[in-house]
Design a protein around this motif. Structure first.
Motif, short mmCIF file in Angstrom:
data_model
loop_
_atom_site.label_atom_id
_atom_site.label_comp_id
_atom_site.label_asym_id
_atom_site.label_seq_id
_atom_site.Cartn_x
_atom_site.Cartn_y
_atom_site.Cartn_z
N ALA A 77 37.33 30.19 59.42
CA ALA A 77 36.53 29.40 60.36
C ALA A 77 35.05 29.80 60.25
N GLY A 78 34.19 28.78 60.05
CA GLY A 78 32.75 29.01 59.94
C GLY A 78 32.29 29.33 58.53
N GLU A 79 33.19 29.48 57.61
CA GLU A 79 32.83 29.79 56.23
C GLU A 79 32.72 28.51 55.41
N PRO A 80 32.03 28.56 54.28
CA PRO A 80 32.00 27.38 53.40
C PRO A 80 33.40 27.10 52.84
N PHE A 81 33.69 25.82 52.63
CA PHE A 81 34.99 25.41 52.10
C PHE A 81 35.11 25.88 50.64
N ASP A 82 36.24 26.52 50.33
CA ASP A 82 36.53 26.98 48.97
C ASP A 82 37.87 26.39 48.56
N PRO A 83 37.87 25.43 47.63
CA PRO A 83 39.13 24.76 47.26
C PRO A 83 40.15 25.70 46.61
N GLN A 84 39.71 26.85 46.16
CA GLN A 84 40.65 27.80 45.57
C GLN A 84 41.41 28.59 46.64
N LEU A 85 40.86 28.63 47.86
CA LEU A 85 41.50 29.38 48.95
C LEU A 85 41.92 28.52 50.13
N HIS A 86 41.34 27.33 50.23
CA HIS A 86 41.57 26.47 51.40
C HIS A 86 42.14 25.13 50.98
N GLN A 87 42.92 24.55 51.89
CA GLN A 87 43.43 23.21 51.70
C GLN A 87 42.87 22.36 52.83
N ALA A 88 42.02 21.39 52.48
CA ALA A 88 41.39 20.54 53.49
C ALA A 88 42.41 19.53 54.00
N MET A 89 42.68 19.57 55.28
CA MET A 89 43.62 18.63 55.89
C MET A 89 42.89 17.36 56.34
N THR A 90 41.66 17.52 56.78
CA THR A 90 40.86 16.38 57.21
C THR A 90 39.38 16.77 57.17
N MET A 91 38.54 15.73 57.16
CA MET A 91 37.10 15.95 57.23
C MET A 91 36.58 15.24 58.48
N VAL A 92 35.71 15.91 59.21
CA VAL A 92 35.21 15.40 60.48
C VAL A 92 33.69 15.44 60.47
N ASP A 93 33.07 14.39 61.03
CA ASP A 93 31.62 14.40 61.19
C ASP A 93 31.25 15.41 62.26
N ASN A 94 30.34 16.31 61.94
CA ASN A 94 29.88 17.29 62.91
C ASN A 94 28.43 17.63 62.55
N GLY B 257 45.04 40.12 46.31
CA GLY B 257 43.98 39.24 45.86
C GLY B 257 44.45 37.91 45.30
N ARG B 258 45.74 37.75 45.08
CA ARG B 258 46.28 36.47 44.58
C ARG B 258 46.71 35.62 45.76
N LEU B 259 46.34 34.35 45.73
CA LEU B 259 46.65 33.44 46.82
C LEU B 259 48.15 33.20 46.91
N VAL B 260 48.73 33.46 48.09
CA VAL B 260 50.14 33.18 48.34
C VAL B 260 50.26 31.82 49.02
N ARG B 261 49.35 31.59 49.99
CA ARG B 261 49.34 30.31 50.71
C ARG B 261 47.91 30.00 51.10
N VAL C 76 48.93 42.40 51.92
CA VAL C 76 48.92 40.99 52.30
C VAL C 76 47.78 40.82 53.29
N VAL C 77 46.81 39.98 52.93
CA VAL C 77 45.60 39.81 53.74
C VAL C 77 45.54 38.37 54.22
N ALA C 78 45.25 38.21 55.53
CA ALA C 78 45.14 36.88 56.12
C ALA C 78 43.76 36.29 55.82
N LEU C 79 43.74 34.97 55.60
CA LEU C 79 42.49 34.24 55.41
C LEU C 79 42.30 33.34 56.62
N ASN C 80 41.28 33.66 57.42
CA ASN C 80 40.94 32.83 58.57
C ASN C 80 39.49 32.40 58.38
#
Length: 185
Positions: free
Chosen positions: A135-152, A172-176, A129-133
């Motif tokens: 921060a600073g990486e490109p957004f990947d819709p297969q691994l990430h769930q965008a909660m909000t978008m912010v101008d930066n 390697g399979r996404l659990v969450r 079981v591997v954690a996905l953190n």
């Protein structure tokens, strides 16, 4: 020998004589029939061999599919349990982030929570079981769930700038998915 016996013998020989001549006349027909029969049998044999090979290949494919299914069941059979345990990790992390680290009275509590969290995450890591953190990486819709978008303007568009909740994979399979904040373009 009586006349009757002699006549019977002559009749028998007469009947035998045409038969010996008859196979000579039928020999080409018999050869053609035999070659046709040999060809038919050869075709039947080739068809039977092909069916046998197909049956063997089908059995081998079924065996391989069953082995893969068993392997997947072993790998991912604990996926539901892992998903149920992840909130415990989240709560331990939240406890560490919300506790006053400056207070001397909290030092043993912090140490206990950190050791419990480390033990828990090490146990998860032993079971792939591997954690996905991200921060600073490109957004990947297969691994990430965008909660909000912010101008930066300091960050490239579609980059993860904050992580609300870590994501996790099992073999390697996404659990969450990781719940993240993404920079707008």
């Amino acid at each position: 020998m009586t006349d009757q016996e002699h006549n019977d013998q002559v009749d028998t020989e007469a009947q035998s004589a045409p038969e010996t001549e008859q196979p000579a006349e039928q020999a080409p027909n018999d050869a053609e029939a035999l070659s046709a029969q040999v060809e038919t049998l050869a075709n039947a044999l080739a068809s039977a061999k092909e069916q046998t090979l197909r049956a063997q290949a089908d059995a081998q494919n079924s065996r391989r599919r069953a082995e893969q299914d068993i392997e997947k069941a072993h790998k991912f059979g604990q996926e539901k349990l892992v998903a149920d345990l992840l909130p415990v990790v989240d709560n331990l992390e939240r406890a560490l982030s919300s506790i006053d680290r400056e207070s001397e009275a909290n030092k043993p509590i912090i140490e206990g929570i950190e050791l419990t969290l480390k033990s828990f995450t090490d146990s998860l890591a032993r079971h792939q079981v591997v954690a996905l953190n991200p921060a600073g990486e490109p957004f990947d819709p297969q691994l990430h769930q965008a909660m909000t978008m912010v101008d930066n303007p300091d960050v490239e568009p579609n980059t993860v700038i904050d992580v609300f909740q870590k994501g996790y994979t099992l073999h390697g399979r996404l659990v969450r998915p990781a719940m993240v904040v993404v920079a707008k373009g």
